[in-house]
Design a protein around this motif. Structure first.
Motif, mmCIF file in Angstrom:
data_model
loop_
_atom_site.group_PDB
_atom_site.id
_atom_site.type_symbol
_atom_site.label_atom_id
_atom_site.label_comp_id
_atom_site.label_asym_id
_atom_site.label_seq_id
_atom_site.Cartn_x
_atom_site.Cartn_y
_atom_site.Cartn_z
ATOM 1 N N ILE A 285 40.912 -7.579 6.567
ATOM 2 C CA ILE A 285 41.112 -6.317 5.847
ATOM 3 C C ILE A 285 41.933 -6.580 4.578
ATOM 4 O O ILE A 285 41.669 -6.014 3.526
ATOM 5 N N ILE B 80 47.561 5.460 12.932
ATOM 6 C CA ILE B 80 48.899 5.095 13.422
ATOM 7 C C ILE B 80 49.796 6.343 13.505
ATOM 8 O O ILE B 80 50.445 6.586 14.519
ATOM 9 N N ALA C 24 42.674 0.997 4.934
ATOM 10 C CA ALA C 24 44.138 1.058 5.125
ATOM 11 C C ALA C 24 44.594 2.494 5.367
ATOM 12 O O ALA C 24 45.440 2.744 6.237
ATOM 13 N N PHE D 26 49.802 -3.755 11.705
ATOM 14 C CA PHE D 26 48.914 -2.887 10.927
ATOM 15 C C PHE D 26 49.682 -2.078 9.877
ATOM 16 O O PHE D 26 49.159 -1.803 8.801
ATOM 17 N N THR D 27 50.933 -1.725 10.195
ATOM 18 C CA THR D 27 51.743 -1.002 9.207
ATOM 19 C C THR D 27 51.976 -1.890 7.986
ATOM 20 O O THR D 27 51.867 -1.426 6.839
ATOM 21 N N PHE E 23 47.069 -1.987 -4.322
ATOM 22 C CA PHE E 23 46.242 -1.020 -5.043
ATOM 23 C C PHE E 23 47.060 -0.351 -6.150
ATOM 24 O O PHE E 23 46.600 -0.223 -7.284
ATOM 25 N N VAL F 66 51.159 -2.653 22.000
ATOM 26 C CA VAL F 66 51.165 -1.768 20.827
ATOM 27 C C VAL F 66 52.392 -2.031 19.943
ATOM 28 O O VAL F 66 52.321 -1.906 18.724
ATOM 29 N N ILE G 13 48.231 -3.308 1.371
ATOM 30 C CA ILE G 13 47.022 -2.877 0.652
ATOM 31 C C ILE G 13 47.368 -1.757 -0.331
ATOM 32 O O ILE G 13 46.932 -1.779 -1.484
ATOM 33 N N ILE G 14 48.180 -0.814 0.123
ATOM 34 C CA ILE G 14 48.549 0.301 -0.767
ATOM 35 C C ILE G 14 49.356 -0.222 -1.956
ATOM 36 O O ILE G 14 49.107 0.159 -3.105
ATOM 37 N N ILE H 15 51.226 -2.265 16.112
ATOM 38 C CA ILE H 15 51.559 -1.236 15.109
ATOM 39 C C ILE H 15 52.325 -1.826 13.914
ATOM 40 O O ILE H 15 51.938 -1.579 12.773
ATOM 41 N N ASP I 131 59.012 0.293 26.786
ATOM 42 C CA ASP I 131 59.321 -1.046 27.257
ATOM 43 C C ASP I 131 59.076 -1.053 28.775
ATOM 44 O O ASP I 131 59.549 -0.154 29.479
ATOM 45 N N HIS I 132 58.349 -2.045 29.255
ATOM 46 C CA HIS I 132 57.988 -2.048 30.677
ATOM 47 C C HIS I 132 59.224 -2.136 31.584
ATOM 48 O O HIS I 132 59.188 -1.700 32.733
ATOM 49 N N VAL J 280 48.737 -2.051 5.976
ATOM 50 C CA VAL J 280 48.540 -0.808 5.223
ATOM 51 C C VAL J 280 49.463 -0.798 3.999
ATOM 52 O O VAL J 280 49.031 -0.526 2.874
ATOM 53 N N ALA K 70 53.010 3.037 29.660
ATOM 54 C CA ALA K 70 53.050 1.572 29.546
ATOM 55 C C ALA K 70 52.764 1.109 28.127
ATOM 56 O O ALA K 70 53.266 0.079 27.685
ATOM 57 N N ILE L 296 55.568 -10.118 28.283
ATOM 58 C CA ILE L 296 54.684 -9.093 28.868
ATOM 59 C C ILE L 296 55.432 -7.793 29.152
ATOM 60 O O ILE L 296 54.828 -6.793 29.511
ATOM 61 N N ASP L 297 56.760 -7.809 29.003
ATOM 62 C CA ASP L 297 57.536 -6.574 29.200
ATOM 63 C C ASP L 297 57.339 -5.604 28.046
ATOM 64 O O ASP L 297 57.548 -4.404 28.194
ATOM 65 N N LEU L 298 56.978 -6.158 26.908
ATOM 66 C CA LEU L 298 56.810 -5.291 25.741
ATOM 67 C C LEU L 298 55.382 -4.770 25.678
ATOM 68 O O LEU L 298 54.442 -5.527 25.927
ATOM 69 N N PRO L 299 55.210 -3.501 25.334
ATOM 70 C CA PRO L 299 53.834 -3.007 25.180
ATOM 71 C C PRO L 299 53.148 -3.741 24.022
ATOM 72 O O PRO L 299 53.813 -4.035 23.016
ATOM 73 N N LEU M 85 41.201 -0.220 0.762
ATOM 74 C CA LEU M 85 42.175 0.876 0.623
ATOM 75 C C LEU M 85 41.819 2.024 1.571
ATOM 76 O O LEU M 85 42.686 2.569 2.259
#
Lengths: 126, 224
Positions: B21, A14, A7, B64-65, B75, B57, B71-72, B61, A74-75, B68, A70, B52-55, A4
Motif C-alpha cells: 500500500i 480503524i 489509506a 496501519f495507523t 500526499f 490487533v 500516505i497522507i 492497528i 490484554d489477555h 495511513v 480478546a 500471545i498475551d497481547l491482542p 490515498l
C-alpha cells in the motif's frame, strides 16, 4: 491517488472499529459492574443462591463477548477476571461472607478499570 | 506454539500488504519519514508476534495507523512545497562550479571522506572532474561531471542513425507464453509457433524466448 483512497478507507475502518469496540466493551463493563453490585447486595442479605445465579450470568456474558474482549484487551486482564470469578464461585458455594464480598469488590474494580484504561484521556495517552 | 506460527503468518501477510500500500518508493530509496515508518513497523510487528498475551490487533492497528499517516503526509507534501521541505528536507549543493562548498558540508555534518566515498561509489574518483554535486534528500549523491570529464554521447558524435535501445520482448518465460509481450512485439502467435516448430520445440520446453527489437529471436530450452 489509489493509495490515498486506500489509506483513507483504512483510517475510517480503524476509527469506526475502534469506536465500536470501545462502546461495546464500555457497555458490557457497565452491565457487569451493575451485576457485581447485585451480587454484593445479595451476599449482604445472605442470598447466596441468587448471587451464584448472577455470577453465572456474568460468566455467560464474558463468554458471549469473548471474541471482542480478546481482540481488545490484554489477555492477562481477562485471565485475572477469570481467576476472580473462579474464586468468588467457591466463596459463594461455601457461603463465606467476607471473602465473597472482597471477591465481588475485586471483580467490580476490574470491570470499572477496563473502560477507564482504554478511554481517550491524557493520562492514558502519556 | 502453533498460535505463534499463525500469528506470525498473519502479521507477515499484513506487513506485505502494508508495504504494498505504501508503494514502491519504500523498498528502494527512503525519505527520512519513510525510514522512520520502516523502523517503527519492524518493531511494532514483532511485539504481538512473540507475545500471545497481547491482542494481535494491538500490533496491527499501530502499523496501519503509521501507513495511513505516511500516505497522507506524502500526499500532502506532494501538493505543498513548504510541507515537502519540512518532511523530506531539500537537496543540498555541495560542489558547485567545481568548488566544494565547505560551509554546506559543515552544515550537513558531512566530512570530506564521506563526500569522496560517495563520489567513488558513483564512479567518480577525481574531485577535479566534478562540476556539481548535490546531496539528495534520500542521502544519495547526484553528480554532474565537468564537460571535459563526461562520457561521449551520440549527440557529441553527431550520429543520426544510431540504433535505439529497447527492452527485448519476453515472449516465453519459464514454459509460459506471455501474450502481452507478444502483442507488444507486434508479432503473431502463428509466427512464434512456426519458429518453435522449426526448432522442434513446444512452448513448455522453452525456458526463455526473447525477441530483440532488431528481430533476433533468442531461445533457451529447459535443462531438464
Amino acid at each position: 491517488m489509489k493509495s490515498l483512497i486506500m489509506a483513507l478507507i483504512i483510517a475510517a475502518v480503524i476509527v469506526a472499529g475502534g469506536l465500536y469496540c470501545t462502546n461495546q466493551v464500555e457497555e458490557l463493563m457497565m452491565e457487569l459492574t451493575k451485576k457485581s453490585d447485585s451480587i454484593a447486595e445479595n451476599i449482604n442479605n445472605d442470598g447466596y443462591d441468587s448471587a451464584k445465579d448472577i455470577l453465572l450470568e456474568i460468566e455467560k456474558s464474558l463468554e458471549t463477548d469473548a471474541a471482542i474482549l480478546a481482540s481488545y484487551l490484554d489477555h492477562n486482564e481477562l485471565d485475572k477476571i477469570e481467576v476472580a470469578v473462579a474464586q468468588l464461585e467457591v466463596y459463594l458455594e461455601r457461603q463465606e461472607k467476607t471473602p465473597a464480598l472482597a471477591g465481588t469488590n475485586t471483580l467490580k474494580r476490574y470491570f470499572q478499570r477496563i473502560p477507564k484504561d482504554y478511554k481517550i484521556k491524557l493520562e492514558n495517552i502519556f | 506454539m502453533l498460535v505463534l506460527v499463525v500469528r506470525t503468518l498473519i502479521i507477515y501477510a499484513l506487513i506485505i500488504i502494508s508495504i504494498r500500500i505504501m508503494g514502491k518508493r519504500q523498498i528502494g530509496e527512503m525519505q527520512p519519514s519513510e525510514l522512520v515508518v520502516a523502523i517503527m513497523i519492524s518493531d511494532l510487528a514483532s511485539v504481538p508476534m512473540q507475545s500471545i498475551d497481547l491482542p494481535l490487533v494491538s500490533g496491527i492497528i499501530p502499523v496501519f495507523t503509521l501507513i495511513v499517516a505516511e500516505i497522507i503526509m506524502s500526499f500532502l507534501s506532494l501538493k505543498n512545497r513548504f510541507l515537502r521541505k519540512i518532511i523530506s528536507g531539500e537537496p543540498n549543493v555541495i560542489i558547485s562550479n567545481g568548488r566544494v562548498n565547505e560551509k554546506e558540508l559543515e552544515k550537513l555534518r558531512f566530512n570530506l571522506n564521506d563526500l569522496l566515498e560517495q563520489m567513488r561509489i558513483s564512479g567518480n574518483f577525481d574531485v577535479a572532474d566534478i562540476e556539481m554535486a548535490i546531496l539528495e534528500t534520500n542521502g544519495q549523491l547526484s553528480i554532474v561531471p565537468k564537460t571535459e570529464a563526461r562520457g561521449v554521447t551520440i549527440r557529441d558524435l553527431k550520429i543520426k542513425d544510431a540504433t535505439k535501445d529497447f527492452i527485448p520482448y519476453m515472449l516465453i518465460s519459464d514454459g509460459t507464453l506471455v501474450e502481452a509481450e507478444l502483442k507488444r512485439s507486434g508479432k503473431e502467435k502463428k509466427w512464434l509457433m512456426a519458429e518453435l516448430e522449426e526448432r522442434k520445440l513446444k512452448v513448455k520446453d522453452v525456458f526463455i524466448a526473447s525477441l530483440s527489437p532488431d528481430g533476433k529471436l533468442f531461445i533457451q530450452e529447459h535443462e531438464r
